[in-house]
Scaffold this active site. Structure first.
Site, short mmCIF file in Angstrom:
data_model
loop_
_atom_site.label_atom_id
_atom_site.label_comp_id
_atom_site.label_asym_id
_atom_site.label_seq_id
_atom_site.Cartn_x
_atom_site.Cartn_y
_atom_site.Cartn_z
N ASP A 21 -52.65 8.98 -7.88
CA ASP A 21 -52.05 8.80 -6.56
C ASP A 21 -51.62 7.36 -6.32
O ASP A 21 -51.46 6.93 -5.18
CB ASP A 21 -53.00 9.29 -5.45
CG ASP A 21 -54.30 8.50 -5.45
OD1 ASP A 21 -54.49 7.64 -6.34
OD2 ASP A 21 -55.13 8.75 -4.54
N HIS B 250 -34.87 -4.77 -25.73
CA HIS B 250 -35.61 -4.54 -24.49
C HIS B 250 -37.10 -4.40 -24.77
O HIS B 250 -37.77 -3.51 -24.25
CB HIS B 250 -35.05 -3.32 -23.74
CG HIS B 250 -33.72 -3.60 -23.12
ND1 HIS B 250 -32.83 -2.63 -22.77
CD2 HIS B 250 -33.12 -4.77 -22.80
CE1 HIS B 250 -31.74 -3.18 -22.25
NE2 HIS B 250 -31.90 -4.48 -22.27
N ASP C 168 -37.07 -13.29 -21.86
CA ASP C 168 -35.99 -12.90 -20.94
C ASP C 168 -36.67 -12.45 -19.66
O ASP C 168 -37.27 -11.38 -19.61
CB ASP C 168 -35.17 -11.76 -21.57
CG ASP C 168 -33.98 -11.34 -20.70
OD1 ASP C 168 -33.91 -11.74 -19.52
OD2 ASP C 168 -33.11 -10.60 -21.23
N ASP D 94 -31.66 -14.19 -14.04
CA ASP D 94 -31.77 -13.51 -15.33
C ASP D 94 -31.57 -14.55 -16.42
O ASP D 94 -30.44 -14.88 -16.77
CB ASP D 94 -30.69 -12.41 -15.39
CG ASP D 94 -30.74 -11.59 -16.67
OD1 ASP D 94 -31.68 -11.77 -17.46
OD2 ASP D 94 -29.81 -10.77 -16.87
N HIS E 150 -25.00 -6.17 -28.24
CA HIS E 150 -24.86 -5.97 -26.79
C HIS E 150 -23.67 -6.78 -26.26
O HIS E 150 -23.08 -7.59 -26.99
CB HIS E 150 -26.16 -6.34 -26.06
CG HIS E 150 -26.62 -7.76 -26.23
ND1 HIS E 150 -26.06 -8.82 -25.57
CD2 HIS E 150 -27.60 -8.30 -27.01
CE1 HIS E 150 -26.68 -9.93 -25.90
NE2 HIS E 150 -27.62 -9.66 -26.79
N HIS F 119 -22.81 -9.59 -17.60
CA HIS F 119 -22.81 -8.55 -16.56
C HIS F 119 -22.83 -9.25 -15.21
O HIS F 119 -23.18 -10.43 -15.12
CB HIS F 119 -24.01 -7.60 -16.73
CG HIS F 119 -25.36 -8.27 -16.82
ND1 HIS F 119 -26.06 -8.69 -15.72
CD2 HIS F 119 -26.13 -8.61 -17.89
CE1 HIS F 119 -27.20 -9.24 -16.10
NE2 HIS F 119 -27.27 -9.22 -17.42
N HIS G 203 -28.39 -5.90 -13.15
CA HIS G 203 -27.06 -5.44 -13.58
C HIS G 203 -26.36 -5.04 -12.29
O HIS G 203 -26.42 -3.90 -11.86
CB HIS G 203 -27.17 -4.29 -14.58
CG HIS G 203 -27.86 -4.71 -15.85
ND1 HIS G 203 -28.52 -3.84 -16.67
CD2 HIS G 203 -28.00 -5.93 -16.42
CE1 HIS G 203 -29.04 -4.51 -17.70
NE2 HIS G 203 -28.74 -5.78 -17.56
N GLU H 97 -24.79 -14.46 -22.18
CA GLU H 97 -26.00 -14.28 -22.96
C GLU H 97 -25.76 -13.83 -24.40
O GLU H 97 -26.19 -12.75 -24.81
CB GLU H 97 -26.92 -13.28 -22.26
CG GLU H 97 -26.27 -11.98 -21.78
CD GLU H 97 -27.28 -11.06 -21.09
OE1 GLU H 97 -28.31 -10.77 -21.71
OE2 GLU H 97 -27.02 -10.66 -19.95
N TYR I 197 -29.55 -11.35 -33.81
CA TYR I 197 -30.82 -10.65 -34.04
C TYR I 197 -30.82 -10.11 -35.47
O TYR I 197 -29.99 -9.26 -35.81
CB TYR I 197 -30.98 -9.48 -33.06
CG TYR I 197 -30.65 -9.87 -31.63
CD1 TYR I 197 -31.62 -10.42 -30.80
CD2 TYR I 197 -29.34 -9.73 -31.14
CE1 TYR I 197 -31.30 -10.81 -29.50
CE2 TYR I 197 -29.02 -10.11 -29.84
CZ TYR I 197 -30.01 -10.65 -29.03
OH TYR I 197 -29.69 -11.04 -27.75
N ARG J 189 -31.65 -15.40 -28.31
CA ARG J 189 -30.67 -15.16 -27.23
C ARG J 189 -30.81 -16.33 -26.26
O ARG J 189 -31.92 -16.82 -26.02
CB ARG J 189 -30.93 -13.83 -26.52
CG ARG J 189 -30.02 -13.61 -25.31
CD ARG J 189 -29.96 -12.15 -24.82
NE ARG J 189 -31.19 -11.68 -24.23
CZ ARG J 189 -32.05 -10.85 -24.79
NH1 ARG J 189 -31.81 -10.38 -26.02
NH2 ARG J 189 -33.15 -10.45 -24.17
N GLU K 213 -29.46 -17.22 -22.38
CA GLU K 213 -28.80 -16.57 -21.23
C GLU K 213 -28.88 -17.45 -20.00
O GLU K 213 -29.96 -17.87 -19.58
CB GLU K 213 -29.50 -15.23 -20.93
CG GLU K 213 -28.98 -14.53 -19.69
CD GLU K 213 -29.55 -13.13 -19.50
OE1 GLU K 213 -30.69 -12.89 -19.94
OE2 GLU K 213 -28.85 -12.30 -18.89
#
Ligand code: GLY
Ligand code: MN
Ligand code: MN
Length: 439
Positions: free
Chosen positions: A39, A243, A260, A271, A350, A354, A361, A385, A389, A407, A409
């Site tokens: 709950d 992610h 990130d 961001d 990617h 954005h 986003h 960004e 990788y 990365r 950004e």
């Protein structure tokens, strides 16, 4: 809410109502509170459209705007005052507060939405509404339209057109006003401080989780609300998972750490991504990759100005990152060949930018009529960004580059003459990062 803040929300509603015109009616609503387990609920966060137009942060809120109506132009449905419930769940503004403090002409209890909606929608030609976001509200809107169709012969005509809010409200949200930019600068400053704190703390032997905790502690202790999205802290090869949010591994000597993370402040999020060497020294392969990504990221920021498009910025990054991949021996052939066959996507999969604002986003159309990229204009805020990788098990790449993810950004506001990097206070030069990681 101060009178100055009330005036800002009133001006936003007025601008939106002027856009949809006298024949329009609009509905925006909080998303339902969600159970997390048992709950226990996920922390509630107001839907950005509702917040943008009202500043009201309670759950179960619906705003109906009817610019052409003689009375009841701004209608809010909110949780009513309830002393018993307020002892358990916290204070409520109630219908009285919605009128007195949040600019509603009239407010009703949330439970009355279903019975009142048909009268509120009747005889407006266009319904401005984001279909498909909230299944329960979609069903209620659908039932209301059916009911109005049956009532048309008695003088209650349903809207003939449903217009996506992307066309109206989200276009308005795309262009940030001075007060929004000021809030975003604050979110950026808090987030920069948090990244610096992470760089100072993230030594070999600490865990990704500890770094995430330092970041989120800094957000809240500096006045931020909460992360604007799940913080990503990836050490070593975890940095190559875009992610990655497990954040449970221990940082090893020699790892780069990719963070990130962005704080919300006043509901607007920053961001930022930074990548740094936990032991205070980039190894030669890490440095080789980092230097290239940094130079490309800076050159991409220079492109961000009125008239440019985020497609141009992305295409620039793709070309330059592909050139870097060839230089590093990750790909063979020419830049043109590898851009054309998409081989670069193995290491840069990617997009580069954005919109950024109340949502990480953020809303707003990316394409203009005809499907071409829209030109950037003052008031828009974007991320820039680029990254590289190289998976730990990537085949056919020099061994020394395996398991490296970088990365960088930043958040960039477009101005009349170019841009303002909102996150400029967050270090990204190699010497700065090494100094912070040694401190
Ligand atoms: N943190 C999500 C993104 O960079 O788009
Ligand atoms: Mn981003
Ligand atoms: Mn990010």
């Amino acid at each position: 809410m101060t009178p100055a803040e009330s005036a800002v929300y009133a001006a936003r509603r007025d601008a939106f109502m002027a856009t949809i015109g006298a024949s329009g009616v609009a509905i925006v609503r909080s998303l339902p509170e969600r159970l997390r387990n048992g709950d226990a609920y996920h922390a509630f966060r107001q839907h950005s459209d509702v917040f943008y137009l009202t500043g009201f942060v309670e759950p179960e809120t619906t705003l109906v705007l009817r610019p052409g109506a003689e009375k009841e132009r701004v209608v809010m449905f909110v949780r009513p005052r309830d002393p018993e419930r307020e002892i358990w769940d916290g204070r409520r503004a109630g219908v009285e507060g919605a009128v007195a403090r949040y600019g509603a002409d009239v407010a009703y209890p949330s439970s009355e939405l279903a019975t009142r909606l048909s009268d509120l929608l009747a005889n407006h030609a266009e319904l401005h509404y984001s279909l498909g976001v909230d299944e329960d509200l979609d069903k209620l809107v659908g039932r209301t339209l059916v009911r109005l169709r049956m009532m048309e012969k008695r003088g209650k005509r349903p809207p003939r057109t449903i217009v996506d809010l992307q066309v109206t409200l989200h276009e308005q949200r795309l262009f940030k006003g001075p007060e929004e930019l000021a809030t975003m600068r604050q979110a950026a400053a808090i987030t920069s401080d948090a990244h610096i704190a992470a760089m100072k703390r993230g030594r070999p032997g600490t865990t990704e989780q500890e770094v995430a905790a330092v970041i989120e502690y800094t957000f809240k202790s500096k006045g931020g609300n909460a992360p604007g999205y799940e913080s990503i802290v990836g050490a070593g090869a975890n940095a190559t998972i875009l992610h990655y949010v497990e954040n449970t591994a221990r940082i090893a000597d020699g790892d780069l750490v990719l963070v990130d993370a962005g704080s919300e402040f006043g509901h607007y999020t920053a961001d930022i991504t930074r990548t740094w060497p936990a032991n205070g020294t980039f190894s030669p392969p890490q440095r080789a990759i980092y230097e290239k990504v940094l130079a490309i990221q800076k050159s991409a920021i220079d492109l961000a100005k009125p008239g440019a498009t985020i497609t141009e910025i992305h295409d620039h990054c793709v070309r330059e990152l592909t050139r870097a991949m060839i230089d590093l021996g990750l790909l063979a052939g020419t830049v043109d060949e590898r851009v054309a066959d998409g081989a670069y996507k193995k290491f840069y999969m990617h997009l580069t930018s954005h919109w950024l604002g109340l949502d990480v986003h953020d809303v707003g159309a990316y394409l203009q009529e005809g499907g071409t990229a829209r030109p950037l204009a003052p008031g828009m805020v974007i991320t820039i960004e680029p990254g590289l990788y190289i998976a730990a098990d990537a085949p056919d790449v020099p061994e020394e580059y395996r398991g490296i993810g970088v990365r960088i950004e930043d958040d960039v506001a477009i101005t009349a003459t170019g841009n303002e990097v909102l996150t400029a206070a967050c270090p990204k030069e190699i010497a700065e990062l090494e100094a912070l990681c040694r401190s």
